[in-house]
Scaffold this active site. Structure first.
Site, PDB file in Angstrom:
ATOM      1  N   GLU A 182      18.209   2.509  -8.435  1.00  0.00           N
ATOM      2  CA  GLU A 182      18.433   3.052 -10.193  1.00  0.00           C
ATOM      3  C   GLU A 182      17.199   3.746 -10.498  1.00  0.00           C
ATOM      4  O   GLU A 182      16.046   3.086 -10.198  1.00  0.00           O
ATOM      5  CB  GLU A 182      19.014   0.777 -10.538  1.00  0.00           C
ATOM      6  CG  GLU A 182      19.985   0.771 -10.179  1.00  0.00           C
ATOM      7  CD  GLU A 182      20.815  -0.561 -10.796  1.00  0.00           C
ATOM      8  OE1 GLU A 182      21.660  -1.479 -10.025  1.00  0.00           O
ATOM      9  OE2 GLU A 182      19.869  -0.890 -11.370  1.00  0.00           O
ATOM     10  N   CYS A 224      11.375   4.611 -15.380  1.00  0.00           N
ATOM     11  CA  CYS A 224      10.906   3.920 -14.771  1.00  0.00           C
ATOM     12  C   CYS A 224      11.615   4.230 -13.357  1.00  0.00           C
ATOM     13  O   CYS A 224      12.553   4.054 -12.905  1.00  0.00           O
ATOM     14  CB  CYS A 224      10.997   2.258 -15.479  1.00  0.00           C
ATOM     15  SG  CYS A 224      11.542   0.780 -14.140  1.00  0.00           S
ATOM     16  N   CYS A 259      13.156 -12.898  -9.854  1.00  0.00           N
ATOM     17  CA  CYS A 259      13.599 -11.104  -9.909  1.00  0.00           C
ATOM     18  C   CYS A 259      14.764 -11.325  -9.081  1.00  0.00           C
ATOM     19  O   CYS A 259      14.554 -11.553  -8.115  1.00  0.00           O
ATOM     20  CB  CYS A 259      12.391 -10.409  -9.570  1.00  0.00           C
ATOM     21  SG  CYS A 259      13.110  -8.990  -9.473  1.00  0.00           S
ATOM     22  N   GLY A 268      12.152  -2.678  -6.065  1.00  0.00           N
ATOM     23  CA  GLY A 268      11.225  -2.606  -4.496  1.00  0.00           C
ATOM     24  C   GLY A 268       9.107  -2.623  -5.515  1.00  0.00           C
ATOM     25  O   GLY A 268       9.178  -2.887  -6.596  1.00  0.00           O
ATOM     26  N   SER A 295       3.281   0.180  -9.857  1.00  0.00           N
ATOM     27  CA  SER A 295       2.972  -1.532 -10.822  1.00  0.00           C
ATOM     28  C   SER A 295       3.272  -2.436  -9.572  1.00  0.00           C
ATOM     29  O   SER A 295       3.668  -2.445  -9.069  1.00  0.00           O
ATOM     30  CB  SER A 295       4.088  -2.445 -11.499  1.00  0.00           C
ATOM     31  OG  SER A 295       4.147  -3.623 -11.696  1.00  0.00           O
ATOM     32  N   CYS A 325      13.951  -5.184 -17.183  1.00  0.00           N
ATOM     33  CA  CYS A 325      12.741  -5.923 -16.193  1.00  0.00           C
ATOM     34  C   CYS A 325      14.141  -7.734 -15.563  1.00  0.00           C
ATOM     35  O   CYS A 325      14.492  -7.746 -16.084  1.00  0.00           O
ATOM     36  CB  CYS A 325      11.658  -6.376 -16.441  1.00  0.00           C
ATOM     37  SG  CYS A 325      10.751  -5.303 -17.548  1.00  0.00           S
TER      38      CYS A 325
HETATM   39  N1  SAH Z   1       7.368  -5.193  -7.738  1.00  0.00           N
HETATM   40  C1  SAH Z   1       6.523  -4.769  -8.840  1.00  0.00           C
HETATM   41  C2  SAH Z   1       6.872  -3.279  -9.192  1.00  0.00           C
HETATM   42  C3  SAH Z   1       8.009  -4.333  -9.918  1.00  0.00           C
HETATM   43  S1  SAH Z   1       7.846  -4.198 -11.651  1.00  0.00           S
HETATM   44  C4  SAH Z   1       5.234  -5.928  -9.657  1.00  0.00           C
HETATM   45  O1  SAH Z   1       6.100  -6.720  -9.722  1.00  0.00           O
HETATM   46  O2  SAH Z   1       4.836  -5.739 -10.341  1.00  0.00           O
HETATM   47  C5  SAH Z   1       8.762  -5.651 -12.096  1.00  0.00           C
HETATM   48  C6  SAH Z   1       7.770  -6.344 -13.440  1.00  0.00           C
HETATM   49  O3  SAH Z   1       9.413  -6.831 -13.846  1.00  0.00           O
HETATM   50  C7  SAH Z   1       7.245  -7.130 -13.192  1.00  0.00           C
HETATM   51  O4  SAH Z   1       5.820  -7.084 -13.426  1.00  0.00           O
HETATM   52  C8  SAH Z   1       8.462  -8.773 -12.731  1.00  0.00           C
HETATM   53  O5  SAH Z   1       7.351  -9.585 -12.698  1.00  0.00           O
HETATM   54  C9  SAH Z   1       8.884  -8.585 -13.972  1.00  0.00           C
HETATM   55  N2  SAH Z   1      10.615  -8.860 -14.263  1.00  0.00           N
HETATM   56  C10 SAH Z   1      11.254  -9.753 -13.430  1.00  0.00           C
HETATM   57  N3  SAH Z   1      12.502 -10.366 -13.318  1.00  0.00           N
HETATM   58  C11 SAH Z   1      12.142 -10.036 -14.495  1.00  0.00           C
HETATM   59  C12 SAH Z   1      12.812 -11.121 -15.570  1.00  0.00           C
HETATM   60  N4  SAH Z   1      13.895 -11.425 -15.493  1.00  0.00           N
HETATM   61  N5  SAH Z   1      12.453 -11.006 -17.106  1.00  0.00           N
HETATM   62  C13 SAH Z   1      11.721  -9.939 -17.488  1.00  0.00           C
HETATM   63  N6  SAH Z   1      10.573  -9.843 -16.535  1.00  0.00           N
HETATM   64  C14 SAH Z   1      11.093  -9.418 -15.365  1.00  0.00           C
END
Ligand code: SAH
Length: 367
Positions: free
Chosen positions: A99, A112, A126, A168, A200, A341
C-alpha cells in the site's frame, strides 16, 4: 549489487541505479549516453516497453528486451477518504499486496511509501507488525510507487514530499532502499530534492549511521517511550539497541545544520502520555538537533489501546514547547479507509477506479 530477474532470466531494469545501468550497458558494448537516455524513458517518460523508446535504435531495443524487463506494480485498488487522503493498493508480481498513501495538506502533497511486505519489528501497537515480515521490496517496487501514482495525477498536481512510513522498516531493507532512493533523488530519475524525503526507522543503529554517510535525506526515529523499560514493552528492537544507544547515535550523527531529526511519539492513553513522560522527553532531547512529532494513537478493534484526549495531547505538547523542544501534533488522516499510521496491511479488496486508466492495462507488461 543485488540483481532481480524474471522467469526468463531477464534483469529488473528499474532496480538498477543510473550508474549500475551504465555499467550493464557498457558490458553489452553500448555507448555511454544510451544509459541516460533509457533511464529517462523509465523514470520520466513512463516507458512501458523498450519498443516505445523511439529514439533508441531498433537493434538496441531488441537487445534490451532480451536482457531486461520493465517491472510495474499491479494496481488493485484505490480508496478515497472523505478528508482527501487516498490509499493505493498494489499487487507485487508474486502476489503480495502492498500500500501507498497520498496525503494532501494545504500546500503539500505527501506520499507515504511502503518498503517491505509486512514487517519484522513487531511493535506491539502496530497492525503491520501482525503480518510478520513476508519479504523485502525490491528497489523497483519502492520507486514504482511514486512513479505510477504520478502518472495518474493531473498535470498540475505534484507529489511534494515522500515519507518512508508505509508498511515495513525501511532500514531493515537497507540494500534495496538505498538504490531506490538514488532513483528518487536522481535529476534524471524521479527528481525529488533530499529536503523532501524522510526515512523513518524504529532505530536500527548501524543502518542509521550508514544512511547518514550515504545520502542526505531526512531522518525520523519512532521513539514512542521515555524509559528503557517502557520502550522495551512496545518496541522489542529496544532489546537489541537500547534507547540510550539510539539517542547517543542521534546525538553524534553527522546531521547537516539546516536539518533536524524528527522523533515520532505515538501517544497511548495511560501508557506514555503523562506529564512525567513529557518531562523525561525534554531531557532525552537535550543535545540532539530534534523536533518531536506527537501521533495520537489511531484506535482499532485489534488492540485495546486508547487515544489520549485532545486536552492531554495539548498539555503534553505545551510542556515540550515551553521548555524549548520543537513539537507538532500529527493530524490523523485517512482513518475511514484504514490508511492512518499503524493501520496499513489491513486493507480489504477495493475496486480500481478510473485513476489509473491505461496504467492498469500496462501494469503487467514486462518487455
Ligand atoms: N518502521 C518505521 C516506518 C513506519 S512509520 C518506523 O517505525 O518508523 C509508521 C509510524 O506509525 C511509526 O512512527 C509508528 O510508531 C506509528 N504507528 C504505528 N501504529 C500506530 C497507531 N495505531 N497509531 C498511531 N501511530 C502508529
Amino acid at each position: 549489487m543485488p540483481r532481480y530477474t524474471d522467469a526468463d532470466g531477464r534483469i529488473d531494469i528499474k532496480s538498477l541505479t543510473l550508474e549500475e545501468l551504465e555499467a550493464e550497458l557498457q558490458g553489452l558494448g553500448s555507448e555511454r549516453f544510451r544509459a541516460l537516455q533509457i533511464y529517462k524513458w523509465l523514470w520520466q517518460r513512463h516507458a512501458r516497453s523498450f519498443d516505445g523508446m523511439t529514439n533508441v535504435a531498433k537493434s538496441v531495443r531488441a537487445t534490451l528486451a532480451e536482457r531486461f524487463f520493465i517491472p510495474f506494480l499491479e494496481p488493485v485498488g484505490v480508496l478515497r477518504s472523505t478528508d482527501g487522503t487516498t490509499k493505493f493498493l498494489w499487487k507485487t508480481h508474486d502476489g503480495w499486496q502492498i500500500e501507498s498513501v497520498l496525503i494532501p495538506d494545504e500546500d503539500r502533497l505527501t506520499l507515504c511509501v511502503s518498503s517491505q511486505v509486512g514487517c519484522a519489528m513487531a511493535c506491539s501497537f502496530c497492525l503491520t507488525g501482525d503480518l510478520g515480515l513476508k519479504r523485502h521490496l525490491r528497489p523497483s517496487e519502492i520507486a514504482n510507487q511514486p512513479l505510477q501514482i504520478r502518472a495518474g495525477l493531473a498535470e498540475d498536481t505534484r507529489i511534494t514530499n515522500v515519507v518512508m512510513m508505509g508498511m515495513g522498516e525501511p532500514l531493515h531493507n537497507y540494500d534495496n532502499l538505498v538504490p531506490a532512493l538514488r532513483t528518487y533523488l536522481a535529476e534524471d530519475g524521479l527528481g525529488f530534492s533530499h529536503r523532501k524525503i524522510t526515512v523513518s526507522t524504529v532505530g536500527l543503529v548501524p543502518a542509521m549511521q550508514k544512511l547518514a554517510d550515504a545520502l542526505p535525506v531526512n531522518l525520523a526515529v519512532s521513539l514512542n517511550a521515555t524509559t528503557e523499560e517502557q520502550r522495551r514493552i512496545v518496541m522489542p528492537i529496544t532489546r537489541k539497541y537500547s534507547m540510550a544507544t539510539l539517542l547517543e547515535t542521534c546525538r553524534t550523527l553527522p546531521i547537516p545544520h539546516h536539518k533536524r531529526i524528527t522523533f515520532e511519539y505515538v501517544m497511548m492513553a495511560g501508557f506514555n502520555d503523562s506529564l512525567e513522560d513529557a518531562a523525561r522527553l525534554v531531557k532525552l532531547m537535550r543535545g540532539i538537533k530534534s523536533k518531536v512529532n506527537l501521533i495520537p494513537y489511531n484506535e482499532n478493534p485489534d488492540r485495546d489501546i486508547k487515544r489520549p484526549s485532545d486536552e492531554r495531547v495539548k498539555a503534553f505538547q505545551h510542556h515540550l514547547v515551553t521548555r524549548g523542544v520543537q513539537c507538532s501534533v500529527r493530524t490523523t488522516r485517512g482513518i475511514d479507509i484504514s490508511a492512518a499510521c499503524g493501520q496499513l496491511g489491513k486493507a480489504d479488496a477495493a475496486s480500481v477506479e478510473a485513476f489509473f486508466g491505461a496504467m492498469t492495462q500496462g501494469a503487467t507488461a514486462t518487455s
